[in-house]
Design a protein around this motif. Structure first.
Motif: not given
Length: 285
Positions: A133-155
């Motif tokens: 989610d923080n990478l997206v703020k830097r205009k990152w274009k990759g998947s925001v999904k968590c590596c371990f489940c299907d939720s969006n990754e955040s701290i």
């Protein structure tokens, strides 16, 4: 305020002079300390991946600037060893002989763990760890999904809400009777209120190691495509680092950390053994 890389004050060495290689890959070489520290994530980027020596230099830069208090007033010299801000030989002597470079009211900087782990925890508390989610703020274009489940990754998700994190905290609860923290503010705030200070320090060494293990396991998936049993990996990685850092404590306190590691490993190993997991499988740290 002098620039983060350039200094407008000739009597003060610019940060660039101390870290020329890091300066050479900075995108904005005229950014100021105030500009960098004013946003979350930190307002700084580089033309290359920050690994190896670059990462070491960046951690040193952060360690130098994080304790700086910024205001809108003009720069002035203040001698912090005295309340009136004025220099005296006596106060300098006391500062040299009895100084404590760690902020007295900040638990993170009191922990007996390596500096990079203290900075990692400070990043965690400040909300600037580069989760997706923080990478997206830097205009990152990759998947925001968590590596371990299907939720969006955040701290919040990665360290507290993800099934991996919940398993880790539940293992701690079953092993030691310590209820899971709700979030970063709870973890680094009043989570262990009422616990004896010495025991609290020992617990936080283990907690820092487990959080670091979560981050390492996450990065293994993101950067190396690793596909192992991370429920087990995160526990044994955490206990590995906790044992390593226990040598920084007094002998008695360090032994209690090691004992705690053994208790946690036995509980988790029993859980997996009952489900047919091959405990002899090599665990990488």
């Amino acid at each position: 305020m002098g620039g983060l890389h350039h200094s407008q004050r000739p009597s003060v060495d610019p940060i660039a002079a101390h870290f020329p290689e890091l300066y050479s890959i900075a995108r904005n070489k005229n950014e100021s300390v105030a500009g960098v520290m004013s946003t979350r994530p930190l307002n700084v980027s580089f033309r290359r991946a920050i690994v190896g020596k670059y990462l070491k230099d960046w951690l040193k830069v952060v360690a130098e600037v994080i304790l700086v208090s910024l205001t809108n007033q003009n720069d002035s010299s203040v001698w912090e060893a005295q309340k009136n801000g004025l220099f005296s030989v006596n106060s300098m002597y006391k500062f040299i002989m009895y100084r404590d470079v760690i902020p007295k009211n900040d638990m993170i900087w009191k922990l007996k763990v390596p500096l990079k782990i203290k900075i990692f925890l400070w990043y965690l508390r400040s909300g600037v760890i580069l989760t997706k989610d923080n990478l997206v703020k830097r205009k990152w274009k990759g998947s925001v999904k968590c590596c371990f489940c299907d939720s969006n990754e955040s701290i919040q998700h990665l360290f507290f809400d993800c099934p991996l994190a919940r398993f880790m905290w539940n293992a701690v609860f079953i092993s030691f009777g310590i209820h899971p923290p709700r979030n970063v503010a709870s973890l680094l705030g009043n989570w262990l209120r009422g616990v004896q200070p010495k025991l609290k320090t020992q617990v936080f060494v283990g907690v820092a190691a487990l959080c670091w293990a979560v981050w390492l396991c996450r990065n293994d998936v993101v950067f190396n495509g690793s596909n192992t049993n991370f429920l087990l990996q995160v526990i044994f990685r955490g206990t590995f680092w906790a044992r390593q850092w226990s040598s920084l404590l007094k002998e008695e306190d360090g032994q209690r950390v090691k004992d705690g590691c053994m208790i946690l490993e036995k509980r988790v190993s029993s859980f997996f053994a009952m489900r047919g997991w091959n405990l002899r499988r090599r665990l990488e740290v």
